[in-house]
Design a protein around this motif. Structure first.
Motif, PDB file in Angstrom:
ATOM      1  N   ILE A 250      13.814  -4.903  -8.407  1.00 18.69           N
ATOM      2  CA  ILE A 250      13.774  -3.448  -8.428  1.00 18.69           C
ATOM      3  C   ILE A 250      14.963  -2.988  -9.255  1.00 18.69           C
ATOM      4  N   ASN A 251      14.672  -2.601 -10.486  1.00 19.20           N
ATOM      5  CA  ASN A 251      15.727  -2.250 -11.460  1.00 19.20           C
ATOM      6  C   ASN A 251      16.830  -3.301 -11.485  1.00 19.20           C
ATOM      7  N   GLY A 252      16.413  -4.557 -11.554  1.00 24.02           N
ATOM      8  CA  GLY A 252      17.357  -5.659 -11.674  1.00 24.02           C
ATOM      9  C   GLY A 252      17.841  -6.254 -10.371  1.00 24.02           C
ATOM     10  N   GLU A 253      17.615  -5.587  -9.253  1.00 24.24           N
ATOM     11  CA  GLU A 253      18.044  -6.114  -7.952  1.00 24.24           C
ATOM     12  C   GLU A 253      16.960  -7.049  -7.419  1.00 24.24           C
ATOM     13  N   LYS A 254      17.336  -8.285  -7.185  1.00 21.33           N
ATOM     14  CA  LYS A 254      16.403  -9.319  -6.745  1.00 21.33           C
ATOM     15  C   LYS A 254      16.214  -9.254  -5.235  1.00 21.33           C
TER      16      LYS A 254
ATOM     17  N   ARG B 143       0.827  -1.206   0.000  1.00 17.33           N
ATOM     18  CA  ARG B 143       0.000   0.000   0.000  1.00 17.33           C
ATOM     19  C   ARG B 143       0.863   1.258   0.000  1.00 17.33           C
ATOM     20  N   LEU B 144       1.905   1.266   0.816  1.00 21.51           N
ATOM     21  CA  LEU B 144       2.780   2.437   0.894  1.00 21.51           C
ATOM     22  C   LEU B 144       3.582   2.645  -0.388  1.00 21.51           C
ATOM     23  N   ILE B 145       4.027   1.577  -0.999  1.00 17.67           N
ATOM     24  CA  ILE B 145       4.729   1.700  -2.285  1.00 17.67           C
ATOM     25  C   ILE B 145       3.777   2.253  -3.339  1.00 17.67           C
ATOM     26  N   GLU B 146       2.555   1.760  -3.336  1.00 17.14           N
ATOM     27  CA  GLU B 146       1.530   2.270  -4.269  1.00 17.14           C
ATOM     28  C   GLU B 146       1.335   3.772  -4.062  1.00 17.14           C
ATOM     29  N   GLU B 147       1.131   4.176  -2.819  1.00 15.42           N
ATOM     30  CA  GLU B 147       0.858   5.585  -2.515  1.00 15.42           C
ATOM     31  C   GLU B 147       2.054   6.499  -2.801  1.00 15.42           C
ATOM     32  N   ASN B 148       3.250   6.041  -2.459  1.00 14.78           N
ATOM     33  CA  ASN B 148       4.423   6.912  -2.523  1.00 14.78           C
ATOM     34  C   ASN B 148       5.208   6.855  -3.823  1.00 14.78           C
ATOM     35  N   TYR B 149       5.049   5.803  -4.598  1.00 18.54           N
ATOM     36  CA  TYR B 149       5.875   5.667  -5.796  1.00 18.54           C
ATOM     37  C   TYR B 149       5.084   5.356  -7.070  1.00 18.54           C
ATOM     38  N   ILE B 150       4.137   4.465  -6.987  1.00 17.52           N
ATOM     39  CA  ILE B 150       3.419   4.044  -8.193  1.00 17.52           C
ATOM     40  C   ILE B 150       2.444   5.120  -8.662  1.00 17.52           C
TER      41      ILE B 150
ATOM     42  N   GLU C 154      14.630   4.149  -3.427  1.00 12.58           N
ATOM     43  CA  GLU C 154      15.277   5.458  -3.400  1.00 12.58           C
ATOM     44  C   GLU C 154      16.689   5.388  -3.996  1.00 12.58           C
ATOM     45  N   ARG C 155      17.414   4.347  -3.657  1.00 14.96           N
ATOM     46  CA  ARG C 155      18.762   4.171  -4.198  1.00 14.96           C
ATOM     47  C   ARG C 155      18.716   3.994  -5.713  1.00 14.96           C
ATOM     48  N   LYS C 156      17.785   3.183  -6.191  1.00 11.45           N
ATOM     49  CA  LYS C 156      17.667   2.955  -7.635  1.00 11.45           C
ATOM     50  C   LYS C 156      17.220   4.213  -8.361  1.00 11.45           C
ATOM     51  N   LEU C 157      16.332   4.992  -7.762  1.00  9.98           N
ATOM     52  CA  LEU C 157      15.909   6.248  -8.378  1.00  9.98           C
ATOM     53  C   LEU C 157      17.079   7.234  -8.448  1.00  9.98           C
TER      54      LEU C 157
ATOM     55  N   TYR D 170       8.275  -2.084   4.762  1.00 13.20           N
ATOM     56  CA  TYR D 170       8.291  -1.011   3.774  1.00 13.20           C
ATOM     57  C   TYR D 170       9.646  -0.320   3.688  1.00 13.20           C
ATOM     58  N   GLU D 171      10.291  -0.086   4.830  1.00 14.05           N
ATOM     59  CA  GLU D 171      11.560   0.640   4.860  1.00 14.05           C
ATOM     60  C   GLU D 171      12.628  -0.041   3.999  1.00 14.05           C
ATOM     61  N   VAL D 172      12.618  -1.360   3.934  1.00 17.66           N
ATOM     62  CA  VAL D 172      13.588  -2.100   3.122  1.00 17.66           C
ATOM     63  C   VAL D 172      13.364  -1.779   1.646  1.00 17.66           C
ATOM     64  N   TYR D 173      12.113  -1.852   1.206  1.00 19.79           N
ATOM     65  CA  TYR D 173      11.786  -1.548  -0.191  1.00 19.79           C
ATOM     66  C   TYR D 173      12.067  -0.077  -0.501  1.00 19.79           C
ATOM     67  N   LYS D 174      11.712   0.796   0.447  1.00 21.88           N
ATOM     68  CA  LYS D 174      11.915   2.230   0.253  1.00 21.88           C
ATOM     69  C   LYS D 174      13.389   2.544   0.034  1.00 21.88           C
ATOM     70  N   GLU D 175      14.260   1.957   0.834  1.00 19.99           N
ATOM     71  CA  GLU D 175      15.704   2.208   0.698  1.00 19.99           C
ATOM     72  C   GLU D 175      16.191   1.793  -0.682  1.00 19.99           C
ATOM     73  N   ILE D 176      15.758   0.627  -1.140  1.00 21.34           N
ATOM     74  CA  ILE D 176      16.200   0.133  -2.446  1.00 21.34           C
ATOM     75  C   ILE D 176      15.630   0.997  -3.566  1.00 21.34           C
TER      76      ILE D 176
END
Length: 146
Positions: free
Chosen positions: A119-123, A7-14, A138-141, A130-136
């Motif tokens: 996430i951009n090729g990182e498995k 849900r947070l990835i949807e709201e903040n990135y998608i 943000e780094r990829k962006l 959420y914080e784990v996905y957010k860090e990755i």
């Protein structure tokens, strides 16, 4: 992905267009998984992938017959899907071919468990906060802007 994380990835990135989310079917050779994936694709043909996905997820029993044809049809009925179209799709080859193609792609990419995200090729395997996905993300962006 954890429900809150999704849900947070949807709201903040998608929703903002920063991230695109793609879903692929992986049944790992399990008949119940194959039936569920094929039924989800049949629901997708009627524009109801996510509601059907959610019903499947909520009704997992772990039994071999957890996704029998009668249960899959009942789930479709609960979403007011066209039963004749759904039944025809479920018994046909079109959705099965899509599921098999996705499974082949997963195998080629070394996917051995769900959830698995790229996430951009990182498995990333397994459920994370959420914080784990957010860090990755943000780094990829940041890398993409460099």
């Amino acid at each position: 992905m954890a429900t809150g994380a999704a849900r947070l990835i949807e709201e903040n990135y998608i929703q903002s267009g920063l991230v695109r989310y793609e879903y692929y079917y992986v049944a790992f050779g399990r008949p119940a998984g194959l039936a569920a994936a094929q039924a989800a694709e049949c629901a997708n043909f009627q524009g109801s992938f996510w509601p059907y996905h959610d019903i499947l997820y909520a009704n997992q029993t772990g039994r071999d017959d957890q996704f029998s044809e009668s249960r899959l049809l009942a789930f479709a009925d609960a979403l007011n899907l066209d039963q004749d179209e759904f039944r025809s799709c479920l018994r046909g080859d079109q959705s099965l071919e899509i599921v098999k193609e996705d499974g082949d792609l997963a195998h080629q990419n070394g996917v051995s468990a769900t959830p698995t995200l790229f996430i951009n090729g990182e498995k990333i395997e397994g459920v994370h906060q959420y914080e784990v996905y957010k860090e990755i993300i943000e780094r990829k962006l940041t890398e993409a802007q460099s």
